[in-house]
Motif scaffolding. Structure first.
Motif, PDB file in Angstrom:
ATOM      1  N   GLN A 187     -61.808 -51.335 -35.449  1.00  0.00           N
ATOM      2  CA  GLN A 187     -61.868 -52.503 -34.577  1.00  0.00           C
ATOM      3  C   GLN A 187     -62.266 -52.114 -33.163  1.00  0.00           C
ATOM      4  N   GLU A 188     -61.855 -50.928 -32.750  1.00  0.00           N
ATOM      5  CA  GLU A 188     -62.203 -50.435 -31.420  1.00  0.00           C
ATOM      6  C   GLU A 188     -63.548 -49.721 -31.395  1.00  0.00           C
ATOM      7  N   GLY A 189     -64.295 -49.814 -32.481  1.00  0.00           N
ATOM      8  CA  GLY A 189     -65.672 -49.318 -32.481  1.00  0.00           C
ATOM      9  C   GLY A 189     -65.844 -47.863 -32.834  1.00  0.00           C
ATOM     10  N   ARG A 190     -64.791 -47.206 -33.359  1.00  0.00           N
ATOM     11  CA  ARG A 190     -64.930 -45.799 -33.739  1.00  0.00           C
ATOM     12  C   ARG A 190     -65.588 -45.670 -35.106  1.00  0.00           C
ATOM     13  N   LYS A 191     -66.379 -44.628 -35.244  1.00  0.00           N
ATOM     14  CA  LYS A 191     -66.877 -44.245 -36.562  1.00  0.00           C
ATOM     15  C   LYS A 191     -65.834 -43.327 -37.201  1.00  0.00           C
ATOM     16  N   LEU A 192     -65.676 -43.458 -38.524  1.00  0.00           N
ATOM     17  CA  LEU A 192     -64.654 -42.692 -39.227  1.00  0.00           C
ATOM     18  C   LEU A 192     -65.242 -41.918 -40.393  1.00  0.00           C
TER      19      LEU A 192
END
Length: 512
Positions: free
Chosen positions: A77-82
């Motif tokens: 949701q905070e825009g991080r790639k995982l």
């Protein structure tokens, strides 16, 4: 250099989008709350210890996976790639013992429980990791890692052909669990996968095959891996020598995670994981929920008792991960009511015919709820405070609606808050009936139909289409002023656990 090993620190992260919140998470290794950022500035790489598929998982296990699902969803949701790796332990002492008792090959035995695990994970609304790594598919990587350790004289072979890790060769042993093992007995060994939490002994990397036992023929000899080497080898394969976050339940901190660190860092000379996250126990009457204690519930147990999957999810993430949660059926009932409350509010907001205009005070409350919700999650995943922010908005929204001061202009802001809430908590989409039906079907197939609550069997004795038809018949009876028939249908459905709600837009029904 420390103790002859080069220790690496996470590289400075590249500048990230300034609109992203800084996510702070307790690091078990440093014993402090720290920023959680991808070390390459782009993709956060995380390893999660998955299940040992020897039986159905209990909800204490699933509390860990649910809390990690919250972290995963919030990072996205905070825009991080995982890049998340989760292992499946499909060979260990328990599996070999149980498969032999069932007269099954371990592949056949574990396939059933691995499938059940992912079905349960889906029922609880958990997202799948990017990579699922099975121990039995990574034997060559484990053999290679043990050979690296042997080349450094940190792995040695015993007369029976087994291989052990020499923990005296890793002076930092105990740094994760904060235990002092300076007085360890060099050469004392333990060959079982799970052992006493204060036992510092050389542990098995590779176990020589016993007669009739499932085994692999390798350069190390004939045998199978110990439990701890599995995660080290798979993390190295899929995430590299150093990665951002390693997570699991608190029961894995020692010896499992401690042993992972010792193996991996001895082989590479680098920090294995920069950040370690451990989820606290689920308790029953103050004691850890576990199969060894006999005080556990599987998800399927609870579904057959008539509890809803959404209520179970909501309860297990209601208390922040660093706090133990005492499980009670009363708590489950309260959780079901809370889910129903927010679902009803969402339906009311989206389905209402609100007058034109805007309530500036309510608009500000929606903005405040969103800010508090995100801030709470960014602050070490405080799910309790995040929930509270949403229910404050639910209260304010209902008061405004009841008093005629909720306007069409307020709807988009409230709907957006609810959307972001559900991206994390994942309970607004009502899949409970579908999941309950699946549990009943499984119980029938497994010969456990007698374990289903009579109320549950009654509630699902009618299909949705049959209920729709009865509700339509009741509506027709009311229009023709046949109130006796209308009342009879309501009572008939109520006896089956089906509630009818009348509104100006017509009748709706739901299962208790």
């Amino acid at each position: 250099m420390r103790n002859g090993r080069a220790r690496t620190e996470p590289p400075a992260a590249k500048l990230l989008d300034t609109h992203r919140m800084t996510i702070r998470l307790f690091n078990t290794l440093s014993n402090t709350v720290e920023d959680l950022e991808p070390s390459d500035g782009e993709t956060l790489r995380m390893y999660v210890c998955g299940p040992t598929v020897y039986d159905y998982g209990h909800i204490g296990n699933f509390r860990t996976f649910l809390q990690l699902d919250v972290l995963r969803r919030f990072l996205k949701q905070e825009g991080r790639k995982l890049l998340q790796v989760m292992n499946i332990t499909d060979v260990d002492d328990k599996i070999i013992r149980n498969a032999a008792a069932a007269k099954l090959d371990i592949d056949e035995y574990t396939e059933k429980y691995e499938r059940a695990f992912f079905q349960d994970l889906d029922a609880l609304g958990c997202e799948r990791p990017e990579i699922v790594a099975r121990a039995t598919e990574n034997i060559p990587q484990m053999v290679a890692l043990i050979e690296r350790l042997a080349a450094k004289d940190l792995a040695y072979q015993t007369p029976d052909g087994s291989w052990y890790f020499r923990i005296a060769g890793f002076p930092e042993y105990g740094k994760l669990a904060k235990k002092d093992f300076s007085g360890i007995n060099d050469g004392a060994r333990v060959d079982v996968d799970e052992y006493d939490k204060d036992s510092a002994r050389d542990f098995a990397l590779w176990k020589a095959a016993k007669p009739g036992e499932h085994h692999w023929d390798t350069r190390l000899g004939t045998g199978r891996p110990g439990w701890h080497i599995e995660c080290s080898a798979m993390a190295l394969r899929y995430l590299g020598e150093s990665f951002d976050l390693h997570a699991g339940g608190e029961d894995l901190m020692f010896p499992h995670h401690e042993n992972e660190i010792a193996q991996t860092e001895s082989a590479t000379g680098k920090t294995m994981a920069y950040h370690w996250m451990h989820v606290r126990f689920l308790l029953v009457d103050g004691r850890k929920m576990s199969k060894s204690e006999g005080n556990f519930f599987t998800l399927r147990d609870l579904l057959l008792k008539g509890y809803k999957a959404s209520a179970i999810r909501f309860l297990l993430i209601s208390v922040p991960y660093r706090h133990p949660l005492n499980f009670t059926t009363e708590g489950l009932s309260e959780s079901a009511s809370a889910v129903e409350r927010v679902r009803t509010f969402a339906q009311r907001i989206r389905g209402g015919d609100w007058p034109a205009g805007d309530n500036k005070e309510l608009e500000a409350q929606a903005a405040k709820a969103q800010q508090q919700f995100s801030a709470a999650l960014a602050d070490d995943l405080n799910t309790s405070e995040a929930r509270a922010a949403i229910f404050d908005l639910v209260r304010a929204g209902n008061v405004a609606a009841d008093s005629g001061s909720l306007y069409a202009g307020n709807v988009p802001g409230i709907v957006e808050v609810l959307r972001r809430f559900d991206e994390i908590f994942a309970v607004l989409d009502d899949r409970d009936a579908e999941i309950a039906r699946g549990a009943l079907q499984w119980a029938q197939e497994e010969g456990r139909g007698d374990q289903a609550a009579p109320e549950l069997l009654a509630a699902y004795s009618l299909s949705d289409q049959q209920i729709d038809a009865l509700v339509a018949e009741r509506e027709q009876a009311r229009r023709t002023r046949n109130f006796a028939r209308a009342d009879s249908i309501r009572k008939e459905l109520f006896a089956l656990g089906i509630l009818i709600e009348d509104s100006k837009d017509g009748a709706r029904w739901k299962r208790k």
